[in-house]
Design a protein around this motif. Structure first.
Motif, short mmCIF file in Angstrom:
data_model
loop_
_atom_site.label_atom_id
_atom_site.label_comp_id
_atom_site.label_asym_id
_atom_site.label_seq_id
_atom_site.Cartn_x
_atom_site.Cartn_y
_atom_site.Cartn_z
N LYS A 254 -4.63 0.89 6.75
CA LYS A 254 -3.76 1.92 7.32
C LYS A 254 -2.59 1.22 7.98
O LYS A 254 -2.76 0.17 8.63
N SER A 255 -1.40 1.79 7.84
CA SER A 255 -0.22 1.19 8.46
C SER A 255 0.73 2.29 8.92
O SER A 255 0.95 3.27 8.20
N THR A 256 1.28 2.12 10.09
CA THR A 256 2.26 3.09 10.61
C THR A 256 3.69 2.63 10.40
O THR A 256 4.63 3.34 10.77
N THR A 257 3.86 1.44 9.80
CA THR A 257 5.19 0.93 9.48
C THR A 257 5.19 0.46 8.03
O THR A 257 4.14 0.20 7.44
N ARG A 258 6.39 0.32 7.45
CA ARG A 258 6.49 -0.16 6.09
C ARG A 258 5.86 -1.56 6.02
O ARG A 258 6.25 -2.46 6.77
N PRO A 259 4.91 -1.77 5.10
CA PRO A 259 4.25 -3.08 5.05
C PRO A 259 5.17 -4.15 4.48
O PRO A 259 6.19 -3.87 3.85
N VAL A 260 4.79 -5.41 4.70
CA VAL A 260 5.59 -6.53 4.21
C VAL A 260 5.53 -6.59 2.69
O VAL A 260 4.58 -6.11 2.06
N ALA A 261 6.56 -7.22 2.10
CA ALA A 261 6.56 -7.44 0.65
C ALA A 261 5.48 -8.49 0.32
O ALA A 261 5.26 -9.42 1.10
N PRO A 262 4.79 -8.32 -0.83
CA PRO A 262 4.99 -7.30 -1.85
C PRO A 262 4.13 -6.06 -1.68
O PRO A 262 4.07 -5.23 -2.60
N LEU A 263 3.44 -5.90 -0.53
CA LEU A 263 2.66 -4.68 -0.34
C LEU A 263 3.54 -3.44 -0.48
O LEU A 263 3.09 -2.40 -0.97
N ASP A 264 4.79 -3.56 -0.08
CA ASP A 264 5.67 -2.39 -0.11
C ASP A 264 6.06 -1.97 -1.53
O ASP A 264 6.72 -0.94 -1.71
N LEU A 265 5.65 -2.73 -2.54
CA LEU A 265 5.87 -2.29 -3.92
C LEU A 265 5.11 -0.99 -4.20
O LEU A 265 5.45 -0.25 -5.12
N LEU A 266 4.08 -0.72 -3.40
CA LEU A 266 3.33 0.53 -3.56
C LEU A 266 3.91 1.67 -2.74
O LEU A 266 3.46 2.81 -2.88
N GLY A 267 4.87 1.37 -1.86
CA GLY A 267 5.49 2.45 -1.11
C GLY A 267 5.57 2.17 0.38
O GLY A 267 5.06 1.15 0.87
N ASP A 268 6.21 3.08 1.09
CA ASP A 268 6.38 2.93 2.52
C ASP A 268 5.12 3.35 3.27
O ASP A 268 4.08 3.63 2.67
N GLU A 269 5.24 3.44 4.59
CA GLU A 269 4.06 3.69 5.42
C GLU A 269 3.37 5.01 5.14
O GLU A 269 2.18 5.19 5.45
N SER A 270 4.08 5.97 4.53
CA SER A 270 3.47 7.27 4.28
C SER A 270 2.32 7.20 3.29
O SER A 270 1.49 8.12 3.22
N TRP A 271 2.24 6.12 2.52
CA TRP A 271 1.17 5.96 1.52
C TRP A 271 0.01 5.12 2.02
O TRP A 271 -1.05 5.09 1.38
N TRP A 272 0.19 4.44 3.13
CA TRP A 272 -0.85 3.52 3.61
C TRP A 272 -1.73 4.23 4.63
O TRP A 272 -1.66 3.99 5.82
N VAL A 273 -2.58 5.12 4.13
CA VAL A 273 -3.38 5.99 4.99
C VAL A 273 -4.88 5.90 4.69
O VAL A 273 -5.67 6.66 5.25
N TYR A 274 -5.28 4.94 3.86
CA TYR A 274 -6.69 4.86 3.44
C TYR A 274 -7.36 3.68 4.12
O TYR A 274 -7.29 2.54 3.66
#
Length: 484
Positions: free
Chosen positions: A101-121
């Protein structure tokens, strides 16, 4: 008289085993293949005269970054289903949506999957529940990413080796995810968020793989000058943990390493006598990932695929932008961040040698959220069938199909997938061997393949060229069933 839901007449059956094709009929009842052979005594709700077209198992994309794409509109997966892909392996290169779970845009290359709105699992179970509640367009088998575990446990302190307590915490998260249905553990040791991890750290986290008979899948620490040492590290981790190893998108990058696939493939072949090791590759001489300043060289052409800071840069060469802005390529790349790129870093001879190796599966490594993606996202599988098998003659058609069906089904433990036989799931692709070809290019990458007539996922028709998009969400989250 027997009755089927779908009945194929007069098709060239390519069964996924690597055996020579044979003409015949095939019947589907529900989500399974019911019969193969002379089915003249059968009737069906829908009967298809193949007219000599080829019918094969749905293709298995052995290396993807579709973790987020399979959660969206089924049409988001048209890039894959239009190629005949019915199953994707997600969570590669150390990058997985869960558990993080992340409340901020993750570091590259994790952000290839999207911004913080997708990191909720925060757990693999939560990700699996989302797919159960809203079935995807394709089947999916999911890995857990080392990079995601590092961020979950270590936060922003990623430029150091993990402490023993942090390794234990990551190991516990991995064990939990495996219990909840994950198929293995992936790493991307070449990337900054994981680069400081030692071999001992990775082995320490990966310990639960053996008990679950799960896989270690790795984007090697180095795919250039130290590629041999990087392969040896991956093999050492597999031996230490006691698990099978899959080498991701194998390549020998940068001009000074052209031709070294002879050495790397020989090492892989020797090692396979003592431990299970397989590999995947995509059919292009260019890679694609985040735009990383440390990867830039004067002799390495780079094309931008997306940029948040400068969206209009997508599709342009980095060198041209640098000339226009009057700064060097490093400064240009910094101004474009966050961004993605294609790197023209490989030799065609190495690509062909790796593709032809008997342990090589086909994986697109496509990045579905890039504005102008690498053409492998839309073209990998028809390119293997049309360009490399038919036009170049690199291997027979049945071998090409095996590399994208029966072989990955065996490696990843996909029970009743990747084969044409009674009782197997009806993941199917009907295509014309004479015309199948990729149409996606680096200049115009969002192009559906030619020669794909129709695709079925678990017995449901999911794509036709006439529809031009995925028309059913019949996929499932799969679990690994290792071969005995």
């Amino acid at each position: 008289m027997k009755h089927a839901d779908t009945l194929f007449w007069n098709v060239l059956l390519i069964d996924g085993s690597g055996a020579a094709p044979a003409h015949g009929d095939l019947a589907v009842v529900g989500d399974r293949i019911a019969a193969i052979g002379d089915l003249s005594a059968w009737t069906a709700a829908r009967e298809i005269d193949g007219g000599g077209l080829a019918l094969g198992p749905g293709f298995i994309d052995s290396h993807t970054h579709d973790d987020r794409a399979i959660l969206g509109d089924p049409a988001d997966m048209t890039c894959k289903v239009s190629q005949g892909v019915t199953t994707v392996i997600v969570g590669n290169c150390g990058v997985s949506l869960a558990p993080l779970k992340s409340t901020t845009r993750p570091v590259a290359p994790l952000d290839l999957l999207g911004d913080e709105s997708w990191w909720v699992y925060g757990s693999f179970a939560a990700y699996a529940a989302r797919l159960a509640a809203q079935p995807p367009a394709v089947n999916a088998l999911a890995l857990v990413g080392h990079m995601s575990l590092r961020v979950a446990v270590m936060g922003e302190e990623l430029d150091r080796e993990a402490r023993p307590d942090e390794i234990a915490a990551m190991r516990a998260l991995l064990a939990q995810a495996l219990d909840e249905g994950a198929a293995g553990f992936s790493t991307g040791l070449a990337y900054p968020p994981s680069r400081a991890a030692t071999t001992a750290e990775v082995s320490g986290i990966a310990t639960p793989l053996a008990a679950h008979d799960a896989l270690y899948v790795t984007h090697l620490r180095d795919e250039g000058t130290r590629v041999v040492e990087a392969i040896e590290e991956a093999l050492e981790i597999g031996r230490t943990v006691g698990c099978a190893v899959v080498l991701s998108h194998h390549k020998c990058a940068l001009r000074e390493n052209f031709g070294r696939s002879r050495d790397t493939l020989a090492l892989i072949e020797r090692s396979s006598a003592a431990q299970r090791v397989d590999l995947d590759a995509y059919p292009y001489a260019a890679s694609s990932t985040a735009l990383l300043v440390e990867l830039l060289r004067d002799d390495l052409p780079v094309q931008i695929t997306w940029s948040l800071a400068c969206p209009e840069a997508a599709g342009r060469m980095l060198a041209d932008i640098a000339d226009e802005w009057g700064v060097d390529q490093g400064e240009t790349a910094r101004r474009l961040q966050p961004a993605g790129a294609v790197y023209f870093s490989m030799d065609e001879g190495d690509v062909r040698r790796i593709l032809a190796h008997p342990r090589t599966m086909i994986g697109s490594d496509g990045l579905p959220h890039d504005r102008l993606p690498h053409p492998r996202l839309w073209g990998s599988f028809p390119r293997v069938l049309g360009h490399y098998a038919r036009d170049v003659g690199l291997f027979p058609l049945e071998t090409a199909v095996h590399k994208m069906t029966g072989m990955p089904a065996h490696v990843f433990g996909l029970e009743d997938r990747g084969v044409l036989r009674p009782g197997a799931f009806a993941d199917l692709v009907l295509f014309d061997p004479a015309t199948v070809i990729d149409r996606a290019t680096f200049a115009d990458p969002v192009q559906a393949a030619g020669g794909i007539a129709e695709v079925w996922v678990n017995g449901a028709s999911a794509y036709t060229p006439e529809a031009g998009r995925v028309t059913a969400a019949a996929g499932r989250l799969l679990r690994r069933r290792p071969a005995l």
